[in-house]
Design an enzyme around this catalytic site. Structure first.
Site, PDB file in Angstrom:
ATOM      1  N   HIS A 324      -3.601  -4.484   5.069  1.00  0.00           N
ATOM      2  CA  HIS A 324      -4.316  -3.624   4.584  1.00  0.00           C
ATOM      3  C   HIS A 324      -5.568  -3.648   3.853  1.00  0.00           C
ATOM      4  O   HIS A 324      -5.959  -4.448   3.758  1.00  0.00           O
ATOM      5  CB  HIS A 324      -3.129  -3.334   3.128  1.00  0.00           C
ATOM      6  CG  HIS A 324      -3.405  -1.626   2.338  1.00  0.00           C
ATOM      7  ND1 HIS A 324      -5.370  -1.948   1.732  1.00  0.00           N
ATOM      8  CD2 HIS A 324      -2.747  -0.400   2.444  1.00  0.00           C
ATOM      9  CE1 HIS A 324      -4.314  -0.455   0.888  1.00  0.00           C
ATOM     10  NE2 HIS A 324      -4.175   0.432   2.133  1.00  0.00           N
ATOM     11  N   ASP A 385       3.892   1.732   4.809  1.00  0.00           N
ATOM     12  CA  ASP A 385       3.886   2.452   6.125  1.00  0.00           C
ATOM     13  C   ASP A 385       5.496   1.378   6.772  1.00  0.00           C
ATOM     14  O   ASP A 385       5.954   1.818   7.543  1.00  0.00           O
ATOM     15  CB  ASP A 385       3.200   2.628   7.600  1.00  0.00           C
ATOM     16  CG  ASP A 385       1.917   3.502   6.879  1.00  0.00           C
ATOM     17  OD1 ASP A 385       2.561   4.594   6.502  1.00  0.00           O
ATOM     18  OD2 ASP A 385       0.834   3.476   6.423  1.00  0.00           O
TER      19      ASP A 385
END
Length: 449
Positions: A324, A385
Site C-alpha cells: 500500500h 482488497d
C-alpha cells in the site's frame, strides 16, 4: 490520403512526441505521481476529514514503519467499528453523518438522518426508465450517467451554500445503492436474457440491507453486517487518493456537485484505483486452481516467487492485494474485515478457502519482502482488497458490482471533501505546474513542410 492512414500516422507520432525521458524528472526534481522518492505522497492540502497513518517520519530523516491507523474526523475507525458491534447496530449511516458533519450524532439525530436516507433512496421515474432504456454494459458508466442526470432534477444544482451541499450529499449517498442495484439487474438481463426483476428499497432497512435486498432479494443478517462493515471501512481514505483528489480539484473550480462526483466515478473506474478487489479475486481463483496442496508452504512460496519474477499468471510481477502507498506494518481495514470474513466463512462452509487465503497473505508478504524489499525500501502488508473480494463473493455479490460498491461507500468521503474544499476562507483553484521540456522549433509555411 485516407482518413485511416492519418489516424495511424498520428498514433505513430505519439511514440516520440508523448514520451518524457524519466531522467528529466530527476533533473528538474519533479515528483512523478505527486510521490516523494520514498513513495509517500507530496503534501498538497490540509483536511480535517480523514487521516491515513502507516509510518512516522524520523528527525534524522527516513521513515519508521508503524501499525496502520485510519481516522475519521479524529476517531479511530477501529473504535468506531467496535462501538457499532457493542450496540449491535449498522454503522454506515452514522459514519456518513460523522464524515459530513464532523461529529457523532445523538440518538434523535441518528434516527432522523437514517429516515432522510430512506426518503431519498427511491429514484425519479425518468432516471429509472433511462437505466432501462439506455442500458449499457458497465455499471460505473451507468452510475456516472445517472449522477449527471440528477442535475436536471435538482431545483438548485449550482447552489454551493452549505445547506444545499448537505442536501445534495445526502441524496447522493442515498441513491447510489439504488442506481447500482437497478443497473446490475439491467446488465444481467441484457447479458443473460433473464427476466428483469426490480425491487424497490424499503424504509425499515439499513443501506447495507437495502442494497442486498434490491440486488438479490434474500440475505442473512451476517451478510448484511459484513457488507455494512465494508461500507464503513471504504467510506473515506484521506484527500490524497486519486478519486477524492479529483473531487477536490474539480470542486476548486466552482463546478456543480454532480459534475464533480461524476469525475470521481471516472477516476475510481480506473483499474489502478477501484479495480484492485476484482484483481485479487481473479488471482485467488487462479491460485486455488494452480496450487495442488493449499497447506504446502514450499509449493506456495515457489509459485509466488514465480509470479514476482514475471514467469507465471499475468506476468506483471505483482501479487495483488499486497502493499500500500501508506500502510506498512498493517492495514487496519484489512484486519477488521479479515475477522468478519472468518465468521462469514464459517456460515458459508468455506473455512478451508479462508485458511488458504490467510496462508497466502502470510507467504505473499514474506516473498515480496525477500524479492523486492530493497527496491521498495519499506515494509509491506496485505491491504483491504486482499480480503474484500473474497468477502463479496461469500455474500453472493457478482464481480460487476465490486467497484460500484466501492463508489457506494466512498461517496460519503467524496461529498465531505467537496464541502470542505468549498468552505475554505480563502479558496484557490487547484493549479499545479508542469515543466515544459520540449525543444523550440521554427514555424515553416505549409508548402515547405
Amino acid at each position: 490520403m485516407k482518413q485511416e492512414y492519418i489516424i495511424y500516422k498520428l498514433s505513430e507520432s505519439i511514440k516520440t512526441t508523448s514520451r518524457i525521458d524519466p531522467d528529466l524528472f530527476v533533473k528538474y526534481n519533479v515528483k512523478r505521481g505527486l510521490r516523494n522518492e520514498d513513495h509517500s505522497g507530496v503534501l498538497v492540502g490540509l483536511t480535517k476529514i480523514g487521516d491515513v497513518v502507516g509510518y512516522e517520519r524520523l528527525p534524522q530523516g527516513g521513515l519508521k514503519a508503524i501499525p496502520g491507523k485510519l481516522v475519521y474526523r479524529g476517531i479511530d475507525v477501529e473504535d468506531l467499528v467496535k462501538g457499532f458491534y457493542a450496540e449491535n447496530r449498522f454503522g454506515f449511516e452514522e459514519t456518513a453523518f460523522l464524515l459530513l458533519s464532523g461529529y457523532l450524532p445523538d440518538k434523535e439525530e441518528d434516527e432522523v438522518f437514517r429516515s432522510l436516507i430512506a426518503t431519498y433512496m427511491p429514484l425519479e421515474q425518468k432516471t429509472k426508465m433511462n437505466i432501462l432504456d439506455l442500458e449499457g454494459q458497465d455499471i460505473m458508466n451507468i452510475l456516472a450517467r445517472c449522477v449527471l442526470e440528477m442535475y436536471i432534477f435538482d431545483p438548485a444544482p449550482d447552489d454551493t451554500s452549505r445547506e444545499n451541499l448537505i442536501r445534495q450529499s445526502i441524496e447522493l449517498i442515498a441513491r447510489f445503492p439504488t442506481i447500482i442495484a437497478y443497473a446490475y439487474n439491467v446488465v444481467r438481463h441484457s447479458r443473460q436474457g433473464r427476466s428483469l426483476h426490480i425491487r424497490h428499497p424499503k424504509e425499515n432497512l439499513s443501506v447495507a440491507e437495502n442494497f442486498l435486498y434490491m440486488l438479490k432479494g434474500e440475505f442473512t443478517d451476517l451478510e448484511a453486517r459484513v457488507l455494512d462493515l465494508a461500507l464503513v471501512l471504504h467510506a473515506e481514505h484521506g484527500g490524497g487518493n486519486n478519486s477524492t483528489f479529483t473531487v477536490r480539484v474539480t470542486s476548486s473550480s466552482g463546478t456543480d456537485t454532480y459534475s464533480s462526483i461524476a469525475a470521481a466515478i471516472g477516476s475510481l473506474k480506473g483499474p489502478l484505483h477501484g479495480g484492485a478487489n476484482k484483481a485479487v479475486t481473479d488471482q485467488f481463483l487462479h491460485l486455488k486452481e494452480t496450487i495442488r496442496d493449499w497447506t504446502d508452504v514450499q509449493e506456495i512460496d515457489d509459485y509466488l516467487m514465480k509470479m514476482l519474477r514475471k514467469e507465471v499468471y499475468d506476468k506483471k510481477g505483482l501479487i495483488y492485494g499486497i502493499g500500500h502507498a501508506v500502510y506498512t506494518v498493517s492495514d487496519p481495514r484489512a484486519l477488521l474485515l479479515k475477522e468478519k470474513a472468518r465468521e462469514l466463512a464459517v456460515e458459508k462452509g468455506r473455512e478451508r478457502e479462508f485458511a488458504f487465503l490467510e496462508l497466502l497473505e502470510e507467504r505473499a508478504v514474506g516473498c515480496f519482502m525477500n524479492y523486492k524489499g530493497n527496491q521498495v525500501n519499506k515494509r509491506v502488508c496485505a491491504n483491504v482488497d486482499f480480503y474484500s473480494g473474497f468477502v463479496y463473493d461469500m455474500i453472493g455479490l457478482p464481480q460487476e458490482v465490486y467497484t460500484p460498491l466501492f463508489a457506494m461507500s466512498r461517496i460519503t468521503g467524496w461529498t465531505a471533501h467537496r464541502i470542505e474544499e468549498l468552505n475554505f476562507d480563502s479558496r484557490r483553484i487547484i493549479r499545479p505546474a508542469y515543466k515544459n521540456v520540449a525543444e523550440l522549433k521554427k514555424f515553416l509555411p505549409l508548402k515547405k513542410r
